[in-house]
Design an enzyme around this catalytic site. Structure first.
Site, PDB file in Angstrom:
ATOM      1  CB  CYS A 110      15.692  -5.236   2.202  1.00  0.00           C
ATOM      2  SG  CYS A 110      14.891  -6.942   2.285  1.00  0.00           S
TER       3      CYS A 110
ATOM      4  CB  CYS B  10      12.407  -2.747  -0.181  1.00  0.00           C
ATOM      5  SG  CYS B  10      11.718  -3.568  -1.686  1.00  0.00           S
TER       6      CYS B  10
ATOM      7  CB  CYS C 237      -0.850   0.053   1.250  1.00  0.00           C
ATOM      8  SG  CYS C 237      -0.101  -0.091   2.824  1.00  0.00           S
TER       9      CYS C 237
ATOM     10  CB  CYS D 100      12.926 -11.426  -2.942  1.00  0.00           C
ATOM     11  SG  CYS D 100      13.541  -9.678  -3.824  1.00  0.00           S
TER      12      CYS D 100
ATOM     13  CG  ASP E  43       9.916  -3.537 -14.710  1.00  0.00           C
ATOM     14  OD1 ASP E  43       8.981  -3.756 -15.036  1.00  0.00           O
ATOM     15  OD2 ASP E  43      10.591  -2.537 -14.830  1.00  0.00           O
TER      16      ASP E  43
ATOM     17  CB  CYS F 251       8.598 -10.267  -0.050  1.00  0.00           C
ATOM     18  SG  CYS F 251       8.639  -8.558   0.920  1.00  0.00           S
TER      19      CYS F 251
END
Length: 533
Positions: free
Chosen positions: A485, A276, A8, A488, A388, A425
């Site tokens: 981070c 992130c 969000c 992932c 991406d 994640c």
């Protein structure tokens, strides 16, 4: 990369008392700065399309704070296409302070009751508050069990948002009107994960806070009497704040406004950062700047790195084609460096919105609906298809098939401006369980990378495939690797509960017990298999 969704985005605005009207305020005056919230949320709509809402503070009405929220996009929820209904909403919820949120559900159901902000009524003004947050708590299950250990406690929703609400409520019950910064100081000691919070109470006090790791972005600006904050800088820039006045809130810091006085204070130490990396690669608006690094420049650097590594023969039939929209910047930079055209060979249907197609092939159908190949651009071409990231691979398979069959491309070489995603994640991004991810089943220790990528390309139906390296991410984002981070990509998580969840996920994947879930994704998956988190 339509397969990957975010938790969000949040926003806040406050007209500080005792100061002249700001030129950035609405024409209606300081008492209606709440009108800025829909505009801000529209600018961060990319972060969530399931629901939108706001809470406003107005000392001159019975409902000192009042919350409005609905399912749908910002334009739908705030009736932006219907002037009369929009004006009616803005008058009803007019206030000198407001918070807002756009949501995508990585945790909790797709129901209005899960939409944020969450408001908690109380007879005492300082205990009557509303809040919204961006992120996800990795220790949700432990906090939930701790609350429910008392049989008098009850949780109505399966979401970490309600957990946070009760944790704040518990702190408010300690003594007389505890300072907001003390509340943050105490609850942060119990939270493991990502959380950017915006809070407003019935005294007109506001809190804007960012977790000690800085996992999710949060920006703020102050100009004259107007304070505003949002998940991304673009929302503040478009309000009229000067670029130099927009700053990133530091990890572990909070902005508090109490009795009209604004302070920026630290509520928790921040011994390390864990921003992130995906915020720059994919999620954020390309016009945003986060933690002093432009999203546009980061993506441009990724494209330049793709060009540096390119080994396919370049001739007059070679074109670079971005997968719309967020890979366009990287694709343009790659094409420029290679000296070949960057062409829009795929046209995105921008009006498909959120689709609910039934059946096992729903993801395939959605991908086919969203992108139309242009034969006029693709036919007979050697296509360098820039994306991406590849998460589950559903979209990429559809695109490759349609570029061949409809576009009649001669060759398709997939170039991914990101390393392979190999882990879930637990901090607010809907990255699947390990078994659903595309890359892990091909990654084997000791195997040459070229062989791995060749097998991946055959599986996708492409002529070749290349990812960027993990090292290239820190270089593009212009941050030291230890400040990002990249869990992932590496399976190395910045928090203890995140690491433990990964170990559970890995074990479940290896013994075949891992499955997808619609609860606190992917936390509910591991709870379902008896994991003690």
């Amino acid at each position: 990369m339509s397969e990957l969704l975010h938790e969000c985005g949040v926003a806040a605005v406050y007209h500080l008392p005792g100061r002249a009207k700001s030129p950035l305020c609405p024409e209606q005056g300081p008492g209606e700065v709440s009108r800025l919230i829909p505009r801000m949320l529209l600018d961060i709509q990319n972060r969530g399309q399931l629901s939108a809402g706001m809470t406003t503070y107005n000392p001159d009405r019975n409902q000192l704070i009042d919350t409005y929220k609905e399912l749908g996009g910002v334009s739908e929820v705030f009736r932006l296409s219907h002037r009369g209904k929009y004006e009616s909403l803005m008058r009803k919820y007019a206030g000198r302070a407001a918070i807002g949120q756009v949501r995508y559900a990585t945790c909790g159901a797709e129901e209005r009751s899960y939409a944020q902000p969450f408001e908690r009524h109380h007879v005492q003004k300082h205990k009557w508050f509303s809040f919204a947050f961006n992120g996800q708590l990795a220790n949700y299950q432990a906090l939930r069990e701790r609350l429910l250990a008392d049989s008098d406690n009850y949780l109505a929703r399966d979401t970490d948002t309600e957990i946070i609400m009760h944790e704040i409520g518990r702190e408010l019950s300690q003594g007389d009107r505890p300072p907001l910064i003390e509340i943050m100081r105490n609850i942060s000691q119990r939270f493991d994960g990502a959380y950017c919070l915006v809070l407003l109470n019935a005294l007109g006090d506001m809190l804007v806070a960012r977790d000690p790791l800085g996992l999710r972005p949060l920006c703020y600006a102050i100009e004259g009497p107007l304070f505003a904050a949002a998940s991304e800088s673009v929302a503040l820039l478009n309000l009229g704040f000067a670029p130099e006045s927009i700053k990133s809130l530091l990890p572990g810091q909070a902005v508090t406004i109490t009795d009209g006085q604004l302070e920026i204070q630290r509520f928790a130490p921040s011994p390390r950062r864990a921003h992130c990396f995906f915020e720059w690669i994919y999620f954020a608006n390309v016009a945003s700047t986060m933690d002093e690094r432009s999203v546009y420049l980061a993506r441009q650097a990724l494209g330049e790195e793709l060009a540096r590594l390119e080994d396919v023969s370049i001739d007059e039939s070679t074109i670079v084609v971005p997968v719309p929209d967020t890979s366009k910047c990287a694709a343009d930079a790659m094409a420029y460096r290679l000296g070949v055209p960057s062409a829009e060979g795929l046209i995105r249907n921008r009006y498909s919105g959120r689709t609910f197609i039934e059946g096992t092939d729903s993801r395939v159908n959605k991908a086919a609906m969203k992108y139309t190949p242009l034969r006029e651009v693709l036919e007979g071409k050697r296509v360098l298809l820039v994306e991406d990231s590849i998460v589950r691979s559903t979209t990429m398979r559809v695109l490759i098939s349609r570029i061949r069959e409809v576009g009649r491309a001669k060759e398709i070489h997939v170039r991914v401006a990101c390393p392979p995603i190999v882990s879930p994640c637990f901090y607010g991004i809907d990255i699947s369980t390990i078994s659903e991810l595309f890359a892990p089943r091909f990654m084997r220790a000791g195997r040459p990378l070229e062989d791995t990528y060749a097998e991946m390309a055959r599986d996708l139906g492409a002529d070749s495939l290349r990812y960027l390296s993990v090292e290239s991410i820190a270089k593009a984002v212009d941050r030291p690797p230890n400040e990002l981070c990249r869990a992932c990509l590496t399976g190395e998580y910045p928090t203890p509960h995140g690491q433990r969840l990964y170990e559970i996920a890995l074990a479940n994947s290896q013994n075949g017990s891992e499955s997808a879930s619609n609860g606190c994704r992917p936390l509910r998956t591991y709870e379902a298999h008896g994991a003690q988190i």
